[in-house]
Design a protein around this motif. Structure first.
Motif, PDB file in Angstrom:
ATOM      1  N   TYR A 155       0.854  -1.184   0.000  1.00  0.00           N
ATOM      2  CA  TYR A 155       0.000   0.000   0.000  1.00  0.00           C
ATOM      3  C   TYR A 155       0.894   1.239   0.000  1.00  0.00           C
ATOM      4  N   PRO A 156       0.671   2.183  -0.929  1.00  0.00           N
ATOM      5  CA  PRO A 156       1.530   3.376  -0.983  1.00  0.00           C
ATOM      6  C   PRO A 156       1.405   4.221   0.276  1.00  0.00           C
ATOM      7  N   GLY A 157       2.495   4.869   0.639  1.00  0.00           N
ATOM      8  CA  GLY A 157       2.446   5.864   1.688  1.00  0.00           C
ATOM      9  C   GLY A 157       2.027   7.212   1.111  1.00  0.00           C
ATOM     10  N   TRP A 158       2.414   8.282   1.763  1.00  0.00           N
ATOM     11  CA  TRP A 158       2.043   9.620   1.304  1.00  0.00           C
ATOM     12  C   TRP A 158       3.203  10.565   1.589  1.00  0.00           C
ATOM     13  N   TYR A 159       3.195  11.695   0.901  1.00  0.00           N
ATOM     14  CA  TYR A 159       4.151  12.759   1.200  1.00  0.00           C
ATOM     15  C   TYR A 159       3.404  14.077   1.195  1.00  0.00           C
ATOM     16  N   SER A 160       3.979  15.076   1.829  1.00  0.00           N
ATOM     17  CA  SER A 160       3.276  16.329   2.091  1.00  0.00           C
ATOM     18  C   SER A 160       2.762  16.975   0.818  1.00  0.00           C
ATOM     19  N   GLY A 161       1.487  17.348   0.847  1.00  0.00           N
ATOM     20  CA  GLY A 161       0.863  18.028  -0.272  1.00  0.00           C
ATOM     21  C   GLY A 161       0.170  17.127  -1.266  1.00  0.00           C
ATOM     22  N   ARG A 162       0.329  15.805  -1.123  1.00  0.00           N
ATOM     23  CA  ARG A 162      -0.313  14.870  -2.043  1.00  0.00           C
ATOM     24  C   ARG A 162      -1.105  13.823  -1.276  1.00  0.00           C
ATOM     25  N   ALA A 163      -2.289  13.516  -1.778  1.00  0.00           N
ATOM     26  CA  ALA A 163      -3.053  12.381  -1.283  1.00  0.00           C
ATOM     27  C   ALA A 163      -2.396  11.097  -1.794  1.00  0.00           C
ATOM     28  N   PRO A 164      -2.646   9.964  -1.170  1.00  0.00           N
ATOM     29  CA  PRO A 164      -2.078   8.693  -1.650  1.00  0.00           C
ATOM     30  C   PRO A 164      -2.466   8.437  -3.102  1.00  0.00           C
ATOM     31  N   HIS A 165      -1.536   7.898  -3.894  1.00  0.00           N
ATOM     32  CA  HIS A 165      -1.804   7.707  -5.317  1.00  0.00           C
ATOM     33  C   HIS A 165      -0.808   6.733  -5.936  1.00  0.00           C
ATOM     34  N   ILE A 166      -1.167   6.232  -7.104  1.00  0.00           N
ATOM     35  CA  ILE A 166      -0.272   5.451  -7.959  1.00  0.00           C
ATOM     36  C   ILE A 166      -0.220   6.129  -9.320  1.00  0.00           C
ATOM     37  N   HIS A 167       0.970   6.249  -9.867  1.00  0.00           N
ATOM     38  CA  HIS A 167       1.150   6.787 -11.221  1.00  0.00           C
ATOM     39  C   HIS A 167       1.033   5.662 -12.242  1.00  0.00           C
ATOM     40  N   VAL A 168       0.427   5.970 -13.394  1.00  0.00           N
ATOM     41  CA  VAL A 168       0.244   4.974 -14.457  1.00  0.00           C
ATOM     42  C   VAL A 168       0.538   5.613 -15.810  1.00  0.00           C
ATOM     43  N   HIS A 169       1.271   4.871 -16.647  1.00  0.00           N
ATOM     44  CA  HIS A 169       1.482   5.285 -18.038  1.00  0.00           C
ATOM     45  C   HIS A 169       1.083   4.106 -18.920  1.00  0.00           C
ATOM     46  N   VAL A 170       0.154   4.343 -19.836  1.00  0.00           N
ATOM     47  CA  VAL A 170      -0.381   3.286 -20.702  1.00  0.00           C
ATOM     48  C   VAL A 170       0.089   3.509 -22.129  1.00  0.00           C
ATOM     49  N   TYR A 171       0.573   2.420 -22.768  1.00  0.00           N
ATOM     50  CA  TYR A 171       0.974   2.433 -24.175  1.00  0.00           C
ATOM     51  C   TYR A 171       0.205   1.342 -24.919  1.00  0.00           C
ATOM     52  N   ASN A 172       0.106   1.483 -26.227  1.00  0.00           N
ATOM     53  CA  ASN A 172      -0.407   0.345 -26.993  1.00  0.00           C
ATOM     54  C   ASN A 172       0.717  -0.665 -27.212  1.00  0.00           C
ATOM     55  N   SER A 173       0.418  -1.763 -27.865  1.00  0.00           N
ATOM     56  CA  SER A 173       1.394  -2.845 -28.005  1.00  0.00           C
ATOM     57  C   SER A 173       2.607  -2.445 -28.838  1.00  0.00           C
TER      58      SER A 173
END
Length: 244
Positions: A155-173
Motif C-alpha cells: 500500500y503506498p504511503g504519502w508525502y506532504s501536499g499529495r493524497a495517496p496515489h499510484i502513477h500509471v502510463h499506458v501504451y499500446n502494443s
C-alpha cells in the motif's frame, strides 16, 4: 513491432535490456495489524462493459517517473520495502471501440513507499533521502486476454501536499503513448492502513483527495476499488479508459 520485442527494447532508442527476474514474495507487515475488513464504497466490474465510457483524466507524471521503464518488466515490485500487501489489478479499455478491453497494452506503474519516498531519486529538494541506486515499487506489465495487468506491491504511503496515489502510463502494443494518469485511494482505507504497522510512525496523510493539486478537480474516473484488510492485505481494482 512485436510486443515481446518492445518490452525488451523499451521506447525509442533505449536499446535491448534484460528482463529482471521476478522478485521474492510480497512481504507482510511485521508490526501488529488490525483484522478489521475495510472496503471502499466505489464498485467496479471490469468483466462487464460499462454503461459510461469516457477517457480517464490525463495527469502529470510527477517529479519521479521511472527513468528506464523497459528495465522493469516485473510483476512483484516490492523489493526490500516493508508495508501492507497490495495486489494491483488494472484493466485497460478502448473508448474508440465501444469500451472493449485492450489486450497487450503496456502499462507502467510507480509509487512511493510507506515513508513517502520514491526509488531512483533523492538527495535534494522534495526527497532528501538519496535512493538513486535502487528501483523499488516500479514495474511494467502487459494486459492479458481480459485486458488486465497486475502487480504485487505494498500500500503506498504519502508525502506532504499529495493524497495517496499510484502513477500509471499506458501504451499500446507498439509502444505509442496512450495516457498518463494517476489512481486515487479511498480515504477510509488509507486511514486504516496508516494507523498501523510501518505506516504509523509517519502518521495520517496531510492532504485529502479534495485538496490534492491533482485530484482536486474530482476523482470520479480515477478512484480505485480497494478491498481487504491490514492482516491479509488489500486488492486494488481499477479500470482506465484510453483512446486505443
Amino acid at each position: 513491432m512485436k510486443r515481446e520485442e518492445f518490452l525488451k527494447r523499451g521506447l525509442g532508442s533505449l536499446g535491448l535490456f534484460a528482463v529482471i527476474p521476478a522478485l521474492t514474495a510480497c512481504l507482510k507487515d511485521e508490526v501488529n495489524a488490525s483484522t478489521n475488513t475495510t472496503t471502499s464504497t466505489v464498485t467496479s466490474d471490469p468483466t462487464t462493459t460499462p454503461s459510461s465510457c469516457s477517457v480517464t483524466n490525463s495527469e502529470t507524471e510527477g517529479p519521479f517517473p521511472t527513468k528506464s521503464p523497459a528495465d522493469y518488466v516485473i510483476q512483484n515490485i516490492v523489493s526490500d520495502r516493508k508495508g501492507t500487501p497490495l495486489t494491483v489489478k488494472i484493466y485497460i479499455r478502448n473508448v474508440n471501440d465501444s469500451c472493449a478491453i485492450i489486450k497487450d497494452a503496456i502499462v507502467d506503474i510507480w509509487h512511493c513507499d510507506a515513508a513517502g519516498l520514491y526509488s531512483e531519486y533523492g538527495g535534494t529538494g522534495m526527497q532528501s533521502v538519496n535512493l538513486t541506486s535502487v528501483h523499488f515499487l516500479r514495474g511494467r506489465q502487459s494486459t492479458d486476454a481480459n485486458g488486465m495487468a497486475a502487480w504485487t506491491s505494498i500500500y503506498p504511503g504519502w508525502y506532504s501536499g499529495r493524497a495517496p496515489h499510484i502513477h500509471v502510463h499506458v501504451y499500446n502494443s507498439a509502444g505509442k503513448s496512450l495516457l498518463v494518469t494517476q489512481i486515487a485511494f479511498p480515504e477510509d482505507v488509507s486511514k486504516t492502513v496508516y494507523a498501523q504497522g510501518v505506516y504509523a510512525s509517519h502518521g495520517q496523510a496531510d492532504t485529502s483527495n479534495a485538496k490534492d493539486n491533482v485530484f482536486g478537480d474530482g476523482v470520479t474516473n480515477e478512484m480505485s476499488t480497494v478491498t481487504g484488510n491490514t492482516t491479509d492485505g488489500y486488492v486494488l481494482t481499477h479500470t482506465i479508459f484510453v483512446k486505443g
